[in-house]
Design a protein around this motif. Structure first.
Motif, PDB file in Angstrom:
ATOM      1  N   LEU A  56      46.214  21.314 -50.029  1.00  0.00           N
ATOM      2  CA  LEU A  56      45.528  21.948 -48.947  1.00  0.00           C
ATOM      3  C   LEU A  56      44.973  20.757 -48.109  1.00  0.00           C
ATOM      4  N   PRO A  57      44.635  21.219 -46.960  1.00  0.00           N
ATOM      5  CA  PRO A  57      43.842  20.215 -45.964  1.00  0.00           C
ATOM      6  C   PRO A  57      42.540  20.088 -46.566  1.00  0.00           C
ATOM      7  N   VAL A  58      42.059  18.744 -46.533  1.00  0.00           N
ATOM      8  CA  VAL A  58      40.428  18.569 -46.733  1.00  0.00           C
ATOM      9  C   VAL A  58      39.714  18.973 -45.239  1.00  0.00           C
ATOM     10  N   ILE A  59      38.642  19.877 -45.432  1.00  0.00           N
ATOM     11  CA  ILE A  59      37.865  20.286 -44.457  1.00  0.00           C
ATOM     12  C   ILE A  59      36.783  19.042 -44.208  1.00  0.00           C
ATOM     13  N   GLU A  60      36.577  18.512 -42.999  1.00  0.00           N
ATOM     14  CA  GLU A  60      35.559  17.522 -42.717  1.00  0.00           C
ATOM     15  C   GLU A  60      34.827  17.763 -41.447  1.00  0.00           C
ATOM     16  N   VAL A  61      33.622  17.852 -41.585  1.00  0.00           N
ATOM     17  CA  VAL A  61      32.496  18.210 -40.608  1.00  0.00           C
ATOM     18  C   VAL A  61      31.394  17.071 -40.580  1.00  0.00           C
ATOM     19  N   ASP A  62      30.498  16.987 -39.842  1.00  0.00           N
ATOM     20  CA  ASP A  62      29.409  16.400 -39.515  1.00  0.00           C
ATOM     21  C   ASP A  62      28.336  17.436 -39.871  1.00  0.00           C
ATOM     22  N   LYS A  63      27.098  16.819 -40.418  1.00  0.00           N
ATOM     23  CA  LYS A  63      25.809  17.509 -40.541  1.00  0.00           C
ATOM     24  C   LYS A  63      25.459  18.028 -39.203  1.00  0.00           C
ATOM     25  N   GLY A  64      25.175  19.343 -39.054  1.00  0.00           N
ATOM     26  CA  GLY A  64      24.636  20.131 -37.838  1.00  0.00           C
ATOM     27  C   GLY A  64      25.901  20.780 -37.271  1.00  0.00           C
ATOM     28  N   ASP A  65      26.977  20.374 -37.596  1.00  0.00           N
ATOM     29  CA  ASP A  65      28.185  21.218 -36.883  1.00  0.00           C
ATOM     30  C   ASP A  65      28.206  22.636 -37.286  1.00  0.00           C
ATOM     31  N   ARG A  66      28.883  23.414 -36.545  1.00  0.00           N
ATOM     32  CA  ARG A  66      29.469  24.884 -36.786  1.00  0.00           C
ATOM     33  C   ARG A  66      30.692  24.505 -37.260  1.00  0.00           C
ATOM     34  N   LEU A  67      31.071  25.563 -38.494  1.00  0.00           N
ATOM     35  CA  LEU A  67      32.493  25.535 -38.935  1.00  0.00           C
ATOM     36  C   LEU A  67      33.159  26.688 -38.884  1.00  0.00           C
ATOM     37  N   VAL A  68      34.230  26.985 -38.169  1.00  0.00           N
ATOM     38  CA  VAL A  68      34.848  27.995 -38.215  1.00  0.00           C
ATOM     39  C   VAL A  68      36.170  27.977 -38.778  1.00  0.00           C
ATOM     40  N   VAL A  69      36.338  29.022 -39.799  1.00  0.00           N
ATOM     41  CA  VAL A  69      37.795  29.013 -40.492  1.00  0.00           C
ATOM     42  C   VAL A  69      38.450  30.247 -40.413  1.00  0.00           C
ATOM     43  N   ASN A  70      39.243  30.506 -39.579  1.00  0.00           N
ATOM     44  CA  ASN A  70      40.194  31.707 -39.123  1.00  0.00           C
ATOM     45  C   ASN A  70      41.214  31.821 -40.336  1.00  0.00           C
ATOM     46  N   MET A  71      41.167  32.711 -41.248  1.00  0.00           N
ATOM     47  CA  MET A  71      41.924  32.684 -42.422  1.00  0.00           C
ATOM     48  C   MET A  71      42.697  34.076 -42.218  1.00  0.00           C
ATOM     49  N   TYR A  72      44.084  33.813 -42.252  1.00  0.00           N
ATOM     50  CA  TYR A  72      45.164  34.962 -42.526  1.00  0.00           C
ATOM     51  C   TYR A  72      45.625  34.861 -43.727  1.00  0.00           C
ATOM     52  N   ASN A  73      45.967  36.284 -44.704  1.00  0.00           N
ATOM     53  CA  ASN A  73      46.345  36.497 -45.998  1.00  0.00           C
ATOM     54  C   ASN A  73      47.693  36.686 -45.581  1.00  0.00           C
ATOM     55  N   GLY A  74      48.450  35.587 -45.881  1.00  0.00           N
ATOM     56  CA  GLY A  74      50.069  35.677 -45.959  1.00  0.00           C
ATOM     57  C   GLY A  74      50.651  35.735 -47.464  1.00  0.00           C
ATOM     58  N   LEU A  75      49.777  35.938 -48.336  1.00  0.00           N
ATOM     59  CA  LEU A  75      50.414  35.734 -49.668  1.00  0.00           C
ATOM     60  C   LEU A  75      51.564  36.816 -49.778  1.00  0.00           C
ATOM     61  N   ALA A 141      38.762  19.831 -51.167  1.00  0.00           N
ATOM     62  CA  ALA A 141      37.502  19.085 -50.882  1.00  0.00           C
ATOM     63  C   ALA A 141      36.910  19.661 -49.421  1.00  0.00           C
ATOM     64  N   LEU A 142      35.712  19.578 -49.429  1.00  0.00           N
ATOM     65  CA  LEU A 142      34.839  19.749 -48.134  1.00  0.00           C
ATOM     66  C   LEU A 142      33.883  18.869 -47.811  1.00  0.00           C
ATOM     67  N   ILE A 143      33.832  17.935 -47.051  1.00  0.00           N
ATOM     68  CA  ILE A 143      33.232  16.722 -46.705  1.00  0.00           C
ATOM     69  C   ILE A 143      32.274  16.986 -45.678  1.00  0.00           C
ATOM     70  N   VAL A 144      30.918  16.768 -45.870  1.00  0.00           N
ATOM     71  CA  VAL A 144      29.906  16.916 -44.669  1.00  0.00           C
ATOM     72  C   VAL A 144      29.212  15.437 -44.592  1.00  0.00           C
ATOM     73  N   HIS A 145      29.934  14.978 -43.259  1.00  0.00           N
ATOM     74  CA  HIS A 145      29.223  13.484 -43.064  1.00  0.00           C
ATOM     75  C   HIS A 145      27.921  13.362 -42.277  1.00  0.00           C
ATOM     76  N   ASP A 146      27.425  12.279 -42.867  1.00  0.00           N
ATOM     77  CA  ASP A 146      26.011  12.287 -42.304  1.00  0.00           C
ATOM     78  C   ASP A 146      25.777  10.622 -41.902  1.00  0.00           C
ATOM     79  N   GLU A 147      25.554  10.579 -40.624  1.00  0.00           N
ATOM     80  CA  GLU A 147      25.489   9.205 -40.169  1.00  0.00           C
ATOM     81  C   GLU A 147      24.058   8.665 -40.312  1.00  0.00           C
ATOM     82  N   ASP A 148      23.113   9.535 -40.688  1.00  0.00           N
ATOM     83  CA  ASP A 148      21.700   9.173 -40.974  1.00  0.00           C
ATOM     84  C   ASP A 148      21.263   9.039 -42.575  1.00  0.00           C
TER      85      ASP A 148
END
Length: 622
Positions: A56-75, A141-148
């Motif tokens: 599966l794809p690794v989710i990557e965001v930065d601290k402070g971001d808004r995460l939107v995941v539009n999920m469709y169940n195609g199982l 994995a879900l990674i939240v990067h933090d430049e600080d």
């Protein structure tokens, strides 16, 4: 603020606008469906993929971001959801993901949007939290990067390594909660993976410092991890930055994470094994084909040999990893004060009347409510603080806003259990026994519960994380402040144990939840598609919230002695046994007399001599 007030108004607007634009919205569109994969090279099977792909794809965001995941169940044949493991979901527990706790299951053909802000940092992951489906591959994995981060300038590159167990059978085909498995023995995996593969090489440059993130996304088995001839500097655990701590080996139970700094050698002469050793103490049986020790490589030189590691121990229990209770959070958060609310629960494994093995917290095995607990909060008005409305068999605990909560977890089971609390991390203030050679010390003796009058001194700056392991026959104690209104599941993260009912629910500041949460209409539409009520108590009663008639309940336990039916069955079994023995005796005594009469009759018929070779003919003639 005084300096800001002295700035030119236009400059102030520019600076504020620049600050706002740092945060962004990161959007993922997930079409969840079946694909085929063969990660260990032993068997191709169906797995749960996203957008036609697996891993599966690794989710990557930065601290402070808004995460939107539009999920469709195609199982097509399975319900689904997503839990973003370790996300605090402040003000948005409706986005947390466990079905029948904070949302309805997403049935095939339905869509669901997860939308929340991330004001935290570190190493996390996401997985299905419906019907125990993440062993089928629905985790990453879900990674939240933090430049600080305080260590950002200490490394040049990042590397994320997931470890997991792998089953060749679909969850639906594994006989676990079954009369064929009365002891509740967990299914033994067929193999173990790193980054959803085996024998992989991860290229690195010499004399370079890397931030390596380790994540155990397994359904069951913990892993000991080390890299030959290299040392880790731990800087984060479960999203909590720590003071640097050196370690030669880590232990990651299911759902745990570490981030470490590793500086490579100034040479490219050889490659170094990344060693995974499965915690065999968790396994009831081990097939000869199961490879417990697995090697991947930190690759300095693709042309150099890739040598398999040789693990020099007789048992995984002899390995001594870094003890996570010794980690010190870098923010220096002190030990919380004495608790306002103490909860004590005990892990027990046992059987119910149907003969199937279940897991219990204080004699209750979790049974989902008929209405998601969060929706009961939203529809219960001023009764939201009454624990009774949430059902006896969700084992609900209502917490007051900002109270200090202490949870004591005693383990009466001979197995270890990694417990995860949704919505926060917590202080770990006591555990017995310790990791390493002492971790299984209590295995062969009676359980040792926490004694509030006789324990080691609590640390002044305790370790914090969101998933912590209670040892076999041991205990642990955690503390946290109930400062995050929401509905939060507390459960063992061995997915088989969750299936057995090893969970309970915390309803934190329900009156505040009613003010802060705004559940999108789409979520209620998903419930209607699933045929799940959206109002009322745990029994879906909207007229009398204190009437729990019809709630989902656990079966009765096994009787301690004989029931009336058992006594009758036992008596008739004994009578049948005695009659059977009598008939055998009578038959045994009568058979020689019959043979004697038969022999006498034979003598009257003939007295001729018969050769030995013709004895069969004589018998036939007679």
């Amino acid at each position: 603020m005084a300096k800001l007030a002295q700035m030119h108004p236009c400059l102030l607007v520019v600076l504020l606008f620049a600050g706002w634009t740092l945060a962004k919205t990161v959007t993922y569109d997930f079409n969840v469906s079946w694909v085929n994969a063969n990660p260990d090279g032993l068997l191709e099977r169906k797995v749960i993929g996203i957008n036609g792909q697996w891993p599966l794809p690794v989710i990557e965001v930065d601290k402070g971001d808004r995460l939107v995941v539009n999920m469709y169940n195609g199982l097509g044949d399975k319900n689904a959801s997503i839990h973003f493991h370790g996300m605090y979901q402040t003000g948005t527990s409706d986005m947390d993901g466990p079905s029948m706790i904070t949302q309805c299951p997403i049935v095939p053909g339905q869509s669901f949007t997860y939308n929340f802000s991330i004001d935290q940092n570190g190493t996390y992951w996401y997985h299905c939290h419906t019907d125990f489906c993440y062993p089928d591959g629905y985790r990453q994995a879900l990674i939240v990067h933090d430049e600080d981060s305080y260590f950002r300038d200490l490394y040049e590159a990042e590397l994320t390594l997931t470890v997991s167990d792998w089953y060749h059978d679909l969850v639906e085909d594994i006989r676990f909660l079954s009369l064929y498995n009365p002891t509740g023995a967990e299914p033994v995996p067929n193999s173990f993976l790193m980054n959803d593969a085996q024998k992989s090489s991860f290229p690195v440059k010499p004399n370079t410092t890397y931030l390596i993130r380790f994540i155990n996304i397994a359904a069951f088995v913990g892993q000991y991890i080390y890299i030959e001839d290299h040392t880790f500097r731990i800087v984060e655990v479960d999203g909590v930055y720590t003071e640097p701590a050196e370690a030669d080996m880590l232990y990651l139970a299911a759902a745990q994470r570490y981030a470490v700094l590793l500086t490579t050698k100034n040479s490219t002469e050889k490659n170094y094994p990344i060693v995974m050793v499965a915690d065999a103490e968790l396994l009831d049986s081990i097939a000869p084909t199961l490879q417990l020790n697995n090697t991947n490589w930190l690759e300095y030189n693709a042309s150099a040999p890739h040598v398999e590691a040789v693990v020099q121990v007789d048992s995984s229990a002899d390995l001594v990893p870094f003890d996570d209770i010794n980690l010190i959070p870098s923010d220096g958060m002190a030990l919380l004060p004495e608790p306002d609310h103490e909860i004590e629960v005990t892990v027990v494994m046992g059987n119910l009347r149907n003969g199937i093995g279940y897991a219990f917290l204080n004699d209750i095995t979790f049974n989902a409510p008929q209405v998601p607990t969060l929706y009961t909060v939203m529809s219960s008005g001023n009764l939201s603080t009454n624990e009774a409305i949430y059902g006896e068999y969700t084992q609900p605990m209502v917490l007051k806003h900002n109270e200090v909560v202490q949870l004591v977890l005693n383990n009466n089971d001979t197995g270890a259990h990694p417990f995860h609390l949704h919505g926060r991390n917590f202080q770990v203030i006591d555990r017995a026994p310790a990791y390493g050679k002492h971790f299984y010390d209590y295995h062969d003796i009676d359980p040792v519960p926490f004694d509030p009058n006789n324990h080691s001194a609590f640390p002044t700056v305790p370790s914090r994380r969101d998933t912590f392991v209670v040892p076999p026959h041991g205990h642990y104690v955690i503390r946290f402040v109930a400062d995050n209104p929401g509905v939060w599941l507390f459960h063992c993260h061995i997915d088989w144990h969750l299936a057995q009912g090893l969970a309970m629910v915390f309803i934190e500041a329900p009156d505040a939840i009613q003010l802060t949460h705004h559940i999108p209409q789409q979520h209620y539409d998903v419930c209607r598609a699933a045929g799940v009520p959206i109002e009322g108590n745990a029994a879906a009663n909207t007229k009398d919230l204190l009437d729990l008639s019809g709630q989902n309940t656990q079966l009765p336990g096994l009787p301690s002695g004989f029931t009336a039916r058992g006594i009758v069955a036992f008596v008739f079994s004994c009578i049948s046994a005695f009659l059977g023995m009598a008939f055998i005796i009578i038959y045994g005594l009568s058979e020689p007399q019959a043979l004697q009469k038969k022999d006498s009759a034979d003598e009257d018929v003939t007295h001729e001599s018969v050769p030995a070779g013709n004895a069969e003919q004589k018998t036939a003639a007679a």
